[in-house]
Write an enzyme that holds these catalytic residues in place. Structure first.
Site, short mmCIF file in Angstrom:
data_model
loop_
_atom_site.label_atom_id
_atom_site.label_comp_id
_atom_site.label_asym_id
_atom_site.label_seq_id
_atom_site.Cartn_x
_atom_site.Cartn_y
_atom_site.Cartn_z
N GLY A 172 20.39 23.54 -17.24
CA GLY A 172 21.78 23.85 -16.87
C GLY A 172 21.95 25.36 -16.95
N VAL A 202 19.32 24.91 -21.57
CA VAL A 202 20.46 25.60 -20.96
C VAL A 202 20.19 27.10 -20.94
CG1 VAL A 202 22.95 26.04 -21.15
CG2 VAL A 202 22.06 23.82 -21.83
N LYS A 203 20.61 27.72 -19.83
CA LYS A 203 20.48 29.18 -19.72
C LYS A 203 21.87 29.78 -19.84
CE LYS A 203 19.32 32.65 -16.19
NZ LYS A 203 18.46 32.99 -15.04
N THR A 204 21.99 30.80 -20.68
CA THR A 204 23.29 31.43 -20.82
C THR A 204 23.15 32.89 -21.22
OG1 THR A 204 25.52 30.97 -21.58
CG2 THR A 204 23.85 31.02 -23.28
#
Ligand code: 5RP
Length: 299
Positions: A172, A202-204
């Site tokens: 995500g 998840v990438k953020t």
């Protein structure tokens, strides 16, 4: 058929050694199927539990971004130094040598260019083609708070369903629209939504205040997004802070391929991510490798 003559009749069952039942090394991934874990282990290094992903997918909405005009010339020399490569299927098929053995994270959404509303994305790669390309994960961008929030969340949940069927992890990617505030509160919300709805990682973005609350409240691994080009020491410091504050690695693009010395930079990022090398030491390493590589080119 195997030869049946002279079969050995002594056998050693190692009764004194209990059968191994080791937990899988990644956060939140213990209950995943073998194929999904195996794909994640192609992206994350099982020794450090972290990854250096090289993001070169920018062309899907930006065209030939600076540093990516010629991927064969500028990016192929970096491939030995990344743990995984994040890219589109067009670049994979046209330009990446099929002998590439590290993880491939496929950008799986797209649609609008920079001339349009960016959150209006749809799924852009099917699962069958992803399996044909032997990819390790599918990256789906989610615009929490964006104009097409529900559509992008639905892109992700459909990919998660397909991925669960075929053993393909979903990354995500929390996208930040032009007017959205980038703070810990926003990224806690966005990353948690991705994980709750099934993304396996998840990438953020990193935030200066409270990033550890983002990683702590997300039940799956977080990889830090690179963002705009920074001076090398600042990019290394950001990567160091992210992994020290709980990130399971980085997914950096411009801060590597737009660097004055991309091969030196990615090697310095590797040291920070996998060995927690202090940023000032990693910067020294970067400078040394940069000089050495300059000398090799001249010689
Ligand atoms: C945006 C993306 C990108 O397209 C890309 O991977 C960004 O890389 P960088 O910002 O490090 O240049 O995933 O979320």
């Amino acid at each position: 058929m195997a030869d049946l003559d002279n079969l050995k009749d002594t056998k050693d069952y190692h009764f004194d050694i209990p059968a191994r039942n080791e937990a899988f090394f990644l956060k939140g991934a213990g209950a995943l199927d073998w194929g999904m874990q195996n794909r994640l282990a192609r992206i994350f290094n099982p020794r450090s539990g972290r990854t250096v992903m090289l993001a070169i997918d920018h062309g899907y909405f930006l065209g030939p971004t600076s540093g990516l005009e010629r991927i064969d010339v500028n990016i192929v020399p970096l491939l030995p130094y990344c743990d995984a490569l994040m890219l589109t299927r067009g670049i994979l098929r046209t330009t990446v040598p099929p002998a590439f053995k590290h993880g491939v994270v496929m950008r799986a959404t797209g649609g609008p260019s920079i001339r349009k509303e960016l959150s209006n994305e749809l799924l852009a790669v099917g699962m069958e083609d992803a399996l044909r390309m032997n990819v390790s994960a599918m990256a789906v961008q989610v615009y929490i708070g964006g104009e097409y929030e529900t559509q992008t969340v639905n892109n992700m949940t459909r990919m998660v369903d397909m991925g669960n069927r075929y053993g393909m992890p979903t990354l995500g990617v929390t996208a930040v629209g032009k007017d959205m505030v980038r703070d810990a509160q926003y990224f806690r919300l966005a990353t948690r939504i991705c994980a709750e709805l099934g993304a396996q990682f998840v990438k953020t973005y990193h935030v200066a205040e409270g990033f550890e609350t983002v990683t702590a409240s997300c039940p799956v691994p977080i990889v830090m997004a690179g963002g705009k080009k920074l001076p090398a020491i600042d990019a290394l410091t950001m990567a160091y802070r992210a992994v020290s504050e709980g990130a399971a690695g980085v997914d950096m693009g411009r801060n590597i391929f737009q660097s004055e010395a991309p091969v030196a930079m990615i090697q310095a990022v590797q040291k920070v991510v996998h060995e927690l090398m202090k940023p000032e030491h990693a910067f020294e390493l970067y400078r040394t490798l940069k000089e050495e590589q300059k000398a090799t080119v001249v010689a």
